[in-house]
Design a protein around this motif. Structure first.
Motif, PDB file in Angstrom:
ATOM      1  N   PHE A 149     -12.885  -3.033   1.755  1.00 17.64           N
ATOM      2  CA  PHE A 149     -12.748  -1.683   2.297  1.00 17.64           C
ATOM      3  C   PHE A 149     -11.980  -0.842   1.286  1.00 17.64           C
ATOM      4  N   GLY A 150     -12.705   0.080   0.626  1.00 19.68           N
ATOM      5  CA  GLY A 150     -12.167   0.796  -0.527  1.00 19.68           C
ATOM      6  C   GLY A 150     -12.686   0.061  -1.740  1.00 19.68           C
ATOM      7  N   ALA A 151     -13.702   0.624  -2.390  1.00 21.55           N
ATOM      8  CA  ALA A 151     -14.344  -0.075  -3.511  1.00 21.55           C
ATOM      9  C   ALA A 151     -14.102   0.703  -4.790  1.00 21.55           C
ATOM     10  N   GLY A 152     -12.823   0.942  -5.073  1.00 17.95           N
ATOM     11  CA  GLY A 152     -12.441   1.617  -6.315  1.00 17.95           C
ATOM     12  C   GLY A 152     -12.065   0.591  -7.368  1.00 17.95           C
ATOM     13  N   VAL A 188     -10.592  -7.112   3.017  1.00 18.26           N
ATOM     14  CA  VAL A 188      -9.525  -6.717   2.093  1.00 18.26           C
ATOM     15  C   VAL A 188      -9.493  -5.198   1.982  1.00 18.26           C
ATOM     16  N   GLY A 189      -8.317  -4.616   2.172  1.00 23.11           N
ATOM     17  CA  GLY A 189      -8.164  -3.162   2.145  1.00 23.11           C
ATOM     18  C   GLY A 189      -7.539  -2.663   0.851  1.00 23.11           C
ATOM     19  N   THR A 190      -8.286  -1.855   0.123  1.00 23.09           N
ATOM     20  CA  THR A 190      -7.771  -1.171  -1.079  1.00 23.09           C
ATOM     21  C   THR A 190      -8.285   0.263  -1.040  1.00 23.09           C
ATOM     22  N   GLY A 225      -3.640   2.663   8.334  1.00 23.41           N
ATOM     23  CA  GLY A 225      -4.008   2.436   9.732  1.00 23.41           C
ATOM     24  C   GLY A 225      -5.490   2.257   9.985  1.00 23.41           C
ATOM     25  N   THR A 226      -6.293   2.098   8.950  1.00 19.97           N
ATOM     26  CA  THR A 226      -7.745   2.029   9.145  1.00 19.97           C
ATOM     27  C   THR A 226      -8.220   0.672   9.657  1.00 19.97           C
ATOM     28  N   PHE A 227      -7.377  -0.372   9.525  1.00 14.58           N
ATOM     29  CA  PHE A 227      -7.709  -1.651  10.179  1.00 14.58           C
ATOM     30  C   PHE A 227      -7.169  -1.550  11.608  1.00 14.58           C
ATOM     31  N   THR A 228      -7.958  -0.889  12.446  1.00 13.45           N
ATOM     32  CA  THR A 228      -7.528  -0.607  13.817  1.00 13.45           C
ATOM     33  C   THR A 228      -7.656  -1.852  14.685  1.00 13.45           C
ATOM     34  N   GLU A 229      -7.106  -1.771  15.873  1.00 11.04           N
ATOM     35  CA  GLU A 229      -7.213  -2.891  16.811  1.00 11.04           C
ATOM     36  C   GLU A 229      -8.682  -3.189  17.088  1.00 11.04           C
TER      37      GLU A 229
END
Ligand SMILES: NC(=O)c1ccc[n+]([C@@H]2O[C@H](COP(=O)([O-])OP(=O)(O)OC[C@H]3O[C@@H](n4cnc5c(N)ncnc54)[C@H](O)[C@@H]3O)[C@@H](O)[C@H]2O)c1
Ligand SMILES: O=C(O)C[C@H](O)C(=O)O
Ligand SMILES: [Mn+2]
Length: 542
Positions: free
Chosen positions: A290-293, A373-375, A380-384
């Motif tokens: 998540f986030g492909a920079g 994986v968040g980059t 807060g984008t990995f919500t419940e």
């Protein structure tokens, strides 16, 4: 030979009150210091007491910087004694605050080289002056276009180069007199800075294109001319330049992009550690970035390479990866894809309703990732809802919210543990406290490239390697993956920062071994451990 006041003003030579009467006499220091002679450990104790009296993290950092500016041995003695406590102060996340207020807080250039795109002719002279006769082996350079997740900070970004180098020494024992922080000031597109009367950098828009490329080339040329043993570390360049620059130089010299390669190593190590806990197979995993920079694509490339190393065909392996960026799931027909995203973009006809896949939750629902994986720099984008959906389809979801600093993390470790009833295997970018949940203490690994780049650099330098290649990088990741205590309930997927100094040695040895095996060492090495040991500097007065 320096003497008198010049010695006290040189942080590499200064011992402050630790100069003995004999030294004081010989060096022209008699009467230039208070009479009492202190030991290094007395100095460290006193400095630590003063440190503890500071109430905010930023004040703590500024206090430590004054020690750094005056006495390197004392600074590193303190840092190595209090590594876990100081890491978030010296480095991420407090360093981000310092960068945002760099011009306002400026007192000292901290030995950095400030290279201006408006004065390309001065590059070599500046580097030489900044080295001041020292034999430089390690440069961390930034152009500060993408500082952590906080964006473009122009000249202020010099702090990230200074901070990354501090961790090299504290973690791996790189001799601080052999390092040089460099900022390439090519302007800034940060309007807030351009309007700030105190801003200390070049007050114009970022220069791009050919002039930028030429400036970078001139810098590399000058640096390698002056410092033949150089290991060159690139940090926090923008998405359009980071991978290009790495591709341009990595076959010609020992060079490393931390955000691409360092992050790739630490995430692979974390996944290997997580699989040791879950007992699952690497090649069964479904990976969602998540986030492909710069970081997202860099990590994906490393995990993909591991799948192939573990016996999958590239075509088969590619099916295990999904990249989500601003626009949602990345599709091959998207003309805005970066070269690093393209190999992992999907076909629309793989999905029944591809047009709906424009947000993370929809993609998670459609592809059932086992690793997320968040980059993205999006807090807060990995919500419940996202996390529960993911956890509904996999026993031990691996979830790594890695965006830095703290305020940008995609989720909090504690929430991830709670939302998954303790099933999630979590690692975060900045340090996270233990999570106590239903009688189990969950330790949270820190998936920050700082856990690997010091050892990687130490190993590459100790090997006198011609290049730093993917095989060495893979060896570094594998050397860390084995250190997890998988029998302990709530165990972390990565070893703790308290062991950073020890496992930096492990990483360095793995890198040297790999270099030797490939014949990349430019000097004979008979004993890998001894070669690494010989490179190590200790914070002691000579
Ligand atoms: N833990 C670590 O070791 C580590 C290492 C490197 C980077 N990072 C963090 O990762 C983040 C990204 O760094 P980078 O260097 O890759 O930056 P980058 O700018 O190259 O990449 C960020 C990506 O996120 C995308 N993005 C923006 N908004 C989004 C949204 N709403 N949804 C999905 N994607 C979105 C951007 O389009 C871009 O592709 C930063 O916060 C950085 O601190 C952490
Ligand atoms: O600097 C860090 O903390 C890690 C990483 O390099 C980042 O850019 O976030
Ligand atoms: Mn970085």
């Amino acid at each position: 030979m320096k003497n008198g006041v010049a010695i006290l003003n040189d942080p590499f030579l200064n011992k402050g009150t630790a100069f003995t009467p004999k030294e004081r006499e010989k060096l022209g220091l008699t009467g230039l210091l208070p009479p009492r002679v202190q030991t290094l450990s007395e100095q460290a104790k006193q400095a630590y007491q003063q440190y503890q009296s500071k109430t905010s993290d930023l004040e703590k950092r500024l206090f430590l910087m004054t020690i750094f500016n005056t006495n390197r041995v004392l600074f590193y003695q303190l840092f190595s004694q209090h590594l876990v406590e100081f890491m978030p102060i010296v480095y991420d996340p407090t360093i981000a605050e310092n960068i945002e207020q760099y011009s306002e807080l400026f007192v000292q250039p901290q030995g950095a080289a400030f290279l201006s795109i408006d004065q390309p002719k001065s590059i070599k002279t500046t580097l030489k002056q900044a080295a001041a006769g020292r034999q430089i082996k390690l440069i961390v350079v930034t152009d500060a276009e993408g500082i952590l997740g906080i964006g473009d900070w122009g000249t202020n970004g010099v702090d990230i180069a200074v901070g990354k180098l501090m961790v090299y020494t504290a973690a791996a024992g790189i001799d601080p007199s052999t390092v040089l922080p460099v900022v390439l000031d090519v302007g800034t597109n940060n309007q807030q800075l351009l309007k700030d009367p105190l801003y200390l950098g070049n007050r114009h828009q970022r220069i791009q294109g050919q002039q930028y490329q030429q400036f970078v080339d001139q810098f590399v040329q000058a640096a390698t001319d002056l410092f033949p043993e150089l290991y060159l570390h690139w940090e926090d360049f923008g998405r359009n330049n980071a991978a290009n620059i790495l591709n341009r130089y990595q076959t010609k010299m020992t060079t490393f992009n931390d955000d691409i390669q360092g992050t790739g190593i630490i995430v692979l190590a974390g996944i290997l550690g997580g699989l040791q806990i879950s007992g699952e197979k690497f090649t069964d995993q479904i990976y969602l970035s998540f986030g492909a920079g710069t970081a997202g694509a860099g990590i994906t490339k490393r995990i993909f390479a591991e799948m192939v190393e573990q016996g999958m065909s590239p075509e088969e392996a590619r099916k295990h990866f999904y990249l989500v960026d601003k626009q949602g799931l990345l599709f091959a027909d998207d003309p805005t894809l970066t070269p690093e995203q393209k190999p992992f973009a999907r076909q629309r006809n793989e999905f029944s309703d591809p047009d709906a896949l424009t947000n993370l939750e929809a993609v998670v629902k459609a592809v059932h990732p086992t690793i997320l994986v968040g980059t993205s720099t999006q807090p807060g984008t990995f919500t419940e809802a996202v996390v529960k959906e993911m956890a509904a389809h996999t026993e031990r979801p691996m979830i790594f919210p890695l965006s830095n600093p703290t305020k940008l993390a995609e989720a909090k470790a504690e929430d991830l543990i709670k939302w998954t009833s303790g099933r999630a295997l979590v690692a975060t970018g900045v340090p996270a406290a233990d999570v106590h949940y239903h009688g189990v203490t969950y330790q949270i690994g820190q998936a920050n490239n700082a856990l690997v780049y010091p050892g990687l650099g130490l190993g590459t330098l100790a090997a006198h390697a011609k290049l730093l290649n993917d095989v060495m990088i893979s060896a570094a990741a594998h050397s860390l993956g084995g250190i997890v205590d998988s029998a302990q309930p709530g165990a972390a997927v990565l070893p703790p920062v308290s062991k950073l100094a020890a496992f930096s040695q492990t990483v360095a040895q793995a890198v040297v071994k790999s270099a030797v095996k490939q014949g990349l060492n430019q000097q004979p090495i008979h004993d890998v451990k001894a070669a690494v040991e010989a490179m190590k500097w200790q914070p002691e007065y000579k």
